[in-house]
Design a protein around this motif. Structure first.
Motif, short mmCIF file in Angstrom:
data_model
loop_
_atom_site.label_atom_id
_atom_site.label_comp_id
_atom_site.label_asym_id
_atom_site.label_seq_id
_atom_site.Cartn_x
_atom_site.Cartn_y
_atom_site.Cartn_z
N HIS A 215 -7.65 -0.20 3.63
CA HIS A 215 -7.79 -1.48 2.95
C HIS A 215 -8.43 -2.50 3.89
CE1 HIS A 215 -6.72 -4.84 0.28
NE2 HIS A 215 -6.33 -5.48 1.38
N LYS B 293 -3.53 5.89 -5.08
CA LYS B 293 -4.30 4.82 -5.69
C LYS B 293 -3.53 4.38 -6.94
CE LYS B 293 -7.67 5.28 -2.77
NZ LYS B 293 -7.92 4.24 -1.77
N ASN C 275 -3.93 -6.23 -4.34
CA ASN C 275 -4.13 -6.25 -2.88
C ASN C 275 -5.47 -6.88 -2.51
OD1 ASN C 275 -1.68 -5.00 -2.31
ND2 ASN C 275 -2.56 -2.94 -2.25
N ASN D 11 2.33 -4.90 5.79
CA ASN D 11 2.77 -3.98 4.75
C ASN D 11 4.16 -3.46 5.13
OD1 ASN D 11 2.85 -2.19 2.56
ND2 ASN D 11 1.92 -0.55 3.77
N HIS E 19 1.52 4.75 5.25
CA HIS E 19 1.28 3.32 5.01
C HIS E 19 0.26 2.76 6.01
CE1 HIS E 19 4.75 3.55 2.35
NE2 HIS E 19 4.44 2.35 1.91
N ASN F 69 -3.66 -1.82 -6.10
CA ASN F 69 -4.91 -1.99 -5.36
C ASN F 69 -5.66 -3.26 -5.75
OD1 ASN F 69 -4.46 0.31 -3.92
ND2 ASN F 69 -5.84 1.60 -5.12
N THR G 200 0.84 -1.20 0.00
CA THR G 200 0.00 0.00 0.00
C THR G 200 0.87 1.24 0.00
OG1 THR G 200 -0.08 0.11 2.42
CG2 THR G 200 -1.80 -1.17 1.32
N THR G 201 0.36 2.28 -0.62
CA THR G 201 0.99 3.59 -0.58
C THR G 201 -0.12 4.61 -0.35
OG1 THR G 201 0.73 3.99 -2.95
CG2 THR G 201 2.74 2.85 -2.24
N ALA H 61 -3.16 3.88 4.79
CA ALA H 61 -3.57 3.13 3.60
C ALA H 61 -3.95 1.69 3.96
CB ALA H 61 -2.45 3.13 2.56
N LEU H 62 -3.18 1.09 4.88
CA LEU H 62 -3.49 -0.28 5.29
C LEU H 62 -4.81 -0.33 6.05
CD1 LEU H 62 -2.54 -3.22 5.39
CD2 LEU H 62 -1.38 -2.69 7.54
#
Length: 309
Positions: free
Chosen positions: A231, A166, A173, A195, A224, A170, A162-163, A227-228
């Motif tokens: 997700h 987008k 993931n 991650n 990160h 993705n 993840t960063t 973003a994680l």
């Protein structure tokens, strides 16, 4: 919940104990999946027997294939296969990985299950092992089996990238996490996400003395983590099961898998081939050498194997 529907098992021709078969039968029972047991054999001396006519060579080859089918039948007598849909396929092919991939394509298998063995340094670069070829070129998920058991209520570690942006990662993931949750549902296990993020470049700190490496690392880690978390929210994975760590994936993933005593690591493989694969390898290939549990490699959506049937 079904983990898989159609399993292709690659048998080890030199072993009486078949780790891949053990794992596949376990999966088939809990998923009600069908199984194809395959063995790729080849003896160059049969092709070089010029004293025999082509028909006689074919007869000898067919006899060897039938012998191996009998060996597989005998092997199955040691297992409980009641109510399981099992077929056997023995192929004469001088490149085992191509035989496996061709069988996976024609049989529309959704996972290839194969026992993995250690590979030695330079030899594994010059003579690429079959499982490396499968990680790069197989059309479906590849489950590489080691010795670790699959206890109920164990842990499955899904490694994603993840960063703060987008990007093309993705989709992969999502496929990785979905696969992890499918297996977790079958095995009554929990899913953990990991991650890895890079540390501050040493060259920048050396060339720009006023560069604040501490602040840089905090910002990168926070991006990160956010973003994680976003997700994980899509999959209902709690914060306690989210792990963000500094370092290279091939270092971070095995370390955390060992800490969690994970039964399975799930990650994506982009199928790098050619000289870049020989020199750099793939994360999956580096990870499988260092973990003591199984690895499930998931392909990106729309991936097409370079091996054609």
């Amino acid at each position: 919940m079904s983990c898989v529907k159609n399993i292709l098992v690659v048998l080890d021709p030199d072993k009486q104990q078949q780790k891949a078969l053990n794992r596949a039968l376990h999966l088939a029972r809990i998923s009600k999946a069908s199984i194809t047991l395959m063995l790729s054999i080849y003896d160059f001396s049969y092709e070089m027997t010029t004293m025999l006519a082509a028909e006689e060579r074919n007869t000898m080859r067919d006899s060897l294939i039938n012998d191996r089918k009998v060996w597989i039948d005998d092997l199955l007598e040691d297992y409980n296969t009641r109510e399981l849909d099992i077929s056997i396929k023995v192929l004469w092919h001088n490149r085992p990985f191509e035989a496996i991939i061709e069988t996976a394509i024609t049989g529309e298998h959704d996972v290839i299950v194969k026992a993995t063995h250690s590979h030695d340094g330079l030899a594994s670069i010059i003579f690429t092992p079959t499982d490396w070829h499968l990680l790069r070129k197989a059309p479906c998920a590849v489950l590489l089996v080691k010795e670790h058991e699959w206890p109920e209520h164990g842990k499955i570690l899904a490694a994603i990238h993840t960063t703060g942006e987008k990007d093309h990662h993705n989709s992969l993931n999502y496929r990785i996490t979905e696969a992890a949750q499918r297996f977790a549902g079958c095995l009554h296990s929990s899913v953990h996400l990991v991650n890895a993020y890079p540390g501050a470049p040493v060259t920048i700190a050396a060339e720009i003395p006023e560069f604040d490496t501490g602040n840089y690392r905090e910002v990168i880690a926070e991006n990160h983590q956010q973003a994680l978390a976003e997700h994980a929210q899509h999959f209902g994975i709690t914060e306690a099961c989210q792990h963000v760590r500094e370092g290279l994936p091939e270092q971070v993933i095995p370390e955390l898998a060992n800490e969690l005593d994970a039964e399975l690591v799930v990650l994506g493989t982009i199928g790098r081939t050619g000289i870049s694969a020989a020199l750099l390898g793939n994360t999956a290939e580096h990870v499988i050498e260092q973990i003591n549990c199984d690895l499930l490699a998931v392909k990106p959506a729309g991936f097409e194997s370079p091996v054609k049937v």
